[in-house]
Motif scaffolding. Structure first.
Motif, PDB file in Angstrom:
ATOM      1  N   VAL A 176      48.626  36.778  49.992  1.00  0.00           N
ATOM      2  CA  VAL A 176      47.403  36.781  48.956  1.00  0.00           C
ATOM      3  C   VAL A 176      47.082  35.118  49.374  1.00  0.00           C
ATOM      4  O   VAL A 176      47.553  34.398  49.858  1.00  0.00           O
ATOM      5  CB  VAL A 176      47.881  36.423  47.501  1.00  0.00           C
ATOM      6  CG1 VAL A 176      48.598  37.672  47.027  1.00  0.00           C
ATOM      7  CG2 VAL A 176      48.912  35.562  47.352  1.00  0.00           C
ATOM      8  N   GLU A 177      45.446  35.364  49.168  1.00  0.00           N
ATOM      9  CA  GLU A 177      44.710  33.966  50.035  1.00  0.00           C
ATOM     10  C   GLU A 177      44.643  32.931  49.196  1.00  0.00           C
ATOM     11  O   GLU A 177      44.578  31.786  49.578  1.00  0.00           O
ATOM     12  CB  GLU A 177      43.205  34.591  50.103  1.00  0.00           C
ATOM     13  CG  GLU A 177      42.334  35.046  48.659  1.00  0.00           C
ATOM     14  CD  GLU A 177      42.590  36.331  48.460  1.00  0.00           C
ATOM     15  OE1 GLU A 177      41.848  36.856  47.476  1.00  0.00           O
ATOM     16  OE2 GLU A 177      43.480  37.147  49.156  1.00  0.00           O
ATOM     17  N   ASP A 178      45.228  32.891  47.974  1.00  0.00           N
ATOM     18  CA  ASP A 178      45.223  31.579  46.925  1.00  0.00           C
ATOM     19  C   ASP A 178      45.756  31.597  45.787  1.00  0.00           C
ATOM     20  O   ASP A 178      46.329  32.696  45.477  1.00  0.00           O
ATOM     21  CB  ASP A 178      43.851  30.943  46.675  1.00  0.00           C
ATOM     22  CG  ASP A 178      42.791  31.878  46.015  1.00  0.00           C
ATOM     23  OD1 ASP A 178      43.447  32.674  45.229  1.00  0.00           O
ATOM     24  OD2 ASP A 178      41.570  32.120  46.271  1.00  0.00           O
ATOM     25  N   PRO A 179      46.325  30.592  45.099  1.00  0.00           N
ATOM     26  CA  PRO A 179      46.844  30.832  43.708  1.00  0.00           C
ATOM     27  C   PRO A 179      46.280  31.702  42.858  1.00  0.00           C
ATOM     28  O   PRO A 179      46.955  32.300  42.119  1.00  0.00           O
ATOM     29  CB  PRO A 179      46.992  29.366  43.326  1.00  0.00           C
ATOM     30  CG  PRO A 179      46.787  28.445  44.685  1.00  0.00           C
ATOM     31  CD  PRO A 179      45.820  29.152  45.529  1.00  0.00           C
ATOM     32  N   ALA A 180      44.914  31.667  42.617  1.00  0.00           N
ATOM     33  CA  ALA A 180      44.421  32.519  41.818  1.00  0.00           C
ATOM     34  C   ALA A 180      44.624  34.045  42.022  1.00  0.00           C
ATOM     35  O   ALA A 180      44.969  34.741  41.013  1.00  0.00           O
ATOM     36  CB  ALA A 180      42.838  32.215  41.629  1.00  0.00           C
ATOM     37  N   ALA A 181      44.719  34.512  43.387  1.00  0.00           N
ATOM     38  CA  ALA A 181      44.958  35.700  43.699  1.00  0.00           C
ATOM     39  C   ALA A 181      46.438  35.982  43.404  1.00  0.00           C
ATOM     40  O   ALA A 181      46.810  37.151  42.958  1.00  0.00           O
ATOM     41  CB  ALA A 181      44.643  35.975  45.163  1.00  0.00           C
ATOM     42  N   LEU A 182      47.449  35.117  43.355  1.00  0.00           N
ATOM     43  CA  LEU A 182      48.548  35.014  43.037  1.00  0.00           C
ATOM     44  C   LEU A 182      48.735  35.540  41.710  1.00  0.00           C
ATOM     45  O   LEU A 182      49.611  36.424  41.255  1.00  0.00           O
ATOM     46  CB  LEU A 182      49.562  34.036  43.587  1.00  0.00           C
ATOM     47  CG  LEU A 182      51.129  34.147  43.397  1.00  0.00           C
ATOM     48  CD1 LEU A 182      51.859  35.337  44.209  1.00  0.00           C
ATOM     49  CD2 LEU A 182      51.615  32.770  43.816  1.00  0.00           C
TER      50      LEU A 182
ATOM     51  N   MET B  93      49.894  39.022  37.253  1.00  0.00           N
ATOM     52  CA  MET B  93      49.475  39.966  35.943  1.00  0.00           C
ATOM     53  C   MET B  93      49.295  41.357  36.181  1.00  0.00           C
ATOM     54  O   MET B  93      49.842  42.280  35.476  1.00  0.00           O
ATOM     55  CB  MET B  93      47.691  39.334  35.534  1.00  0.00           C
ATOM     56  CG  MET B  93      47.979  37.743  35.224  1.00  0.00           C
ATOM     57  SD  MET B  93      46.494  37.035  35.017  1.00  0.00           S
ATOM     58  CE  MET B  93      45.871  37.877  33.776  1.00  0.00           C
ATOM     59  N   HIS B  94      48.910  41.744  37.221  1.00  0.00           N
ATOM     60  CA  HIS B  94      48.768  43.336  37.592  1.00  0.00           C
ATOM     61  C   HIS B  94      50.060  43.906  37.502  1.00  0.00           C
ATOM     62  O   HIS B  94      50.397  45.058  37.086  1.00  0.00           O
ATOM     63  CB  HIS B  94      48.207  43.496  38.694  1.00  0.00           C
ATOM     64  CG  HIS B  94      46.685  43.486  38.695  1.00  0.00           C
ATOM     65  ND1 HIS B  94      45.863  44.459  38.104  1.00  0.00           N
ATOM     66  CD2 HIS B  94      45.553  42.505  39.032  1.00  0.00           C
ATOM     67  CE1 HIS B  94      44.845  44.250  37.872  1.00  0.00           C
ATOM     68  NE2 HIS B  94      44.445  42.966  38.585  1.00  0.00           N
ATOM     69  N   SER B  95      51.104  43.192  38.055  1.00  0.00           N
ATOM     70  CA  SER B  95      52.599  43.584  38.167  1.00  0.00           C
ATOM     71  C   SER B  95      53.051  43.715  36.863  1.00  0.00           C
ATOM     72  O   SER B  95      53.656  44.656  36.459  1.00  0.00           O
ATOM     73  CB  SER B  95      53.450  42.712  38.984  1.00  0.00           C
ATOM     74  OG  SER B  95      53.001  42.821  40.484  1.00  0.00           O
ATOM     75  N   GLU B  96      52.850  42.806  35.854  1.00  0.00           N
ATOM     76  CA  GLU B  96      53.252  42.999  34.562  1.00  0.00           C
ATOM     77  C   GLU B  96      52.614  43.982  33.821  1.00  0.00           C
ATOM     78  O   GLU B  96      53.152  44.644  32.936  1.00  0.00           O
ATOM     79  CB  GLU B  96      53.000  41.616  33.784  1.00  0.00           C
ATOM     80  CG  GLU B  96      54.106  40.424  34.248  1.00  0.00           C
ATOM     81  CD  GLU B  96      55.559  40.829  34.035  1.00  0.00           C
ATOM     82  OE1 GLU B  96      55.954  41.371  33.018  1.00  0.00           O
ATOM     83  OE2 GLU B  96      56.194  40.453  34.944  1.00  0.00           O
ATOM     84  N   LEU B  97      51.389  44.426  33.725  1.00  0.00           N
ATOM     85  CA  LEU B  97      50.718  45.402  33.271  1.00  0.00           C
ATOM     86  C   LEU B  97      51.323  46.809  33.900  1.00  0.00           C
ATOM     87  O   LEU B  97      51.565  47.573  33.072  1.00  0.00           O
ATOM     88  CB  LEU B  97      49.169  45.526  33.762  1.00  0.00           C
ATOM     89  CG  LEU B  97      48.355  44.621  32.890  1.00  0.00           C
ATOM     90  CD1 LEU B  97      46.885  44.551  33.398  1.00  0.00           C
ATOM     91  CD2 LEU B  97      48.356  45.003  31.714  1.00  0.00           C
ATOM     92  N   ASP B  98      51.731  46.842  35.194  1.00  0.00           N
ATOM     93  CA  ASP B  98      52.106  48.158  35.746  1.00  0.00           C
ATOM     94  C   ASP B  98      53.756  48.101  35.233  1.00  0.00           C
ATOM     95  O   ASP B  98      54.123  49.530  35.088  1.00  0.00           O
ATOM     96  CB  ASP B  98      52.205  47.950  37.141  1.00  0.00           C
ATOM     97  CG  ASP B  98      50.752  48.097  37.843  1.00  0.00           C
ATOM     98  OD1 ASP B  98      49.968  48.435  37.247  1.00  0.00           O
ATOM     99  OD2 ASP B  98      50.516  47.480  39.004  1.00  0.00           O
ATOM    100  N   ARG B  99      54.434  47.365  35.077  1.00  0.00           N
ATOM    101  CA  ARG B  99      55.863  47.510  34.686  1.00  0.00           C
ATOM    102  C   ARG B  99      56.013  47.748  33.191  1.00  0.00           C
ATOM    103  O   ARG B  99      56.662  48.664  32.695  1.00  0.00           O
ATOM    104  CB  ARG B  99      56.254  46.100  34.756  1.00  0.00           C
ATOM    105  CG  ARG B  99      58.025  45.922  34.851  1.00  0.00           C
ATOM    106  CD  ARG B  99      58.479  44.648  35.184  1.00  0.00           C
ATOM    107  NE  ARG B  99      57.882  44.186  36.284  1.00  0.00           N
ATOM    108  CZ  ARG B  99      57.751  43.004  36.554  1.00  0.00           C
ATOM    109  NH1 ARG B  99      58.180  41.935  35.996  1.00  0.00           N
ATOM    110  NH2 ARG B  99      57.257  42.550  37.870  1.00  0.00           N
ATOM    111  N   GLY B 100      54.979  47.405  32.363  1.00  0.00           N
ATOM    112  CA  GLY B 100      54.876  47.837  30.681  1.00  0.00           C
ATOM    113  C   GLY B 100      54.767  49.396  30.674  1.00  0.00           C
ATOM    114  O   GLY B 100      53.890  49.888  31.424  1.00  0.00           O
ATOM    115  N   GLY B 101      54.870  49.717  29.520  1.00  0.00           N
ATOM    116  CA  GLY B 101      54.722  51.165  29.328  1.00  0.00           C
ATOM    117  C   GLY B 101      53.433  51.301  28.169  1.00  0.00           C
ATOM    118  O   GLY B 101      52.651  52.319  28.348  1.00  0.00           O
ATOM    119  N   ASP B 102      53.100  50.161  27.730  1.00  0.00           N
ATOM    120  CA  ASP B 102      51.676  50.209  26.894  1.00  0.00           C
ATOM    121  C   ASP B 102      50.671  49.317  27.079  1.00  0.00           C
ATOM    122  O   ASP B 102      50.532  48.235  26.653  1.00  0.00           O
ATOM    123  CB  ASP B 102      52.291  49.894  25.408  1.00  0.00           C
ATOM    124  CG  ASP B 102      51.184  49.920  24.456  1.00  0.00           C
ATOM    125  OD1 ASP B 102      50.028  50.615  24.718  1.00  0.00           O
ATOM    126  OD2 ASP B 102      51.338  49.425  23.021  1.00  0.00           O
TER     127      ASP B 102
END
Length: 127
Positions: free
Chosen positions: A73-79, A84-93
């Motif tokens: 990833v190119e910078d801290p914001a991208a990380l 955040m996307h990983s957390e969204l993908d992990r949850g069911g709702d």
């Protein structure tokens, strides 16, 4: 009991990523180790790099008998966005998670989100 000498979760990962972002080329585990403050064991650095690789935060290429690493990833914001996307993908709702996240935004952050959503819906937007 908290050990004052023990690093907070994620602190080492952040330090390793900062070292990779600062480098002008992929680094080996010993090179990352040398660029970090303090006296971390090479095995500790190698473990952090392996965890970051498993998370998709770094890339690795074979170099000799080991690997050289670069940030995926190119910078801290991208990380942060990746996490955040990983957390969204992990949850069911997903809608519920987003609703709770948005409900805790400050007024300033809410304004930024609204502006970003409006810009992304604009057909003249070059993105």
């Amino acid at each position: 009991m908290n050990d004052p000498t023990r690093r907070q979760a994620g602190e080492l990962e952040s330090a390793v990523l900062a070292a990779l972002w600062a480098a002008d080329r992929p680094l080996t585990a010993p090179e990352v180790q040398q660029s970090l403050p303090g006296e971390l064991a090479r095995t500790t650095v190698a473990t952090i790099l392996a965890r970051l690789y498993d998370k998709g935060s770094v890339r690795r290429t074979r170099q000799g008998r080991g690997f050289a690493y670069s940030a995926a990833v190119e910078d801290p914001a991208a990380l942060s966005a990746q996490r955040m996307h990983s957390e969204l993908d992990r949850g069911g709702d997903r809608p519920g998670t987003l609703a709770r996240f948005i409900s805790r935004l400050s007024a300033d952050d809410e304004e930024v989100v609204r502006a970003l959503l409006a810009a992304s819906a604009d057909p003249q937007d070059p993105r």
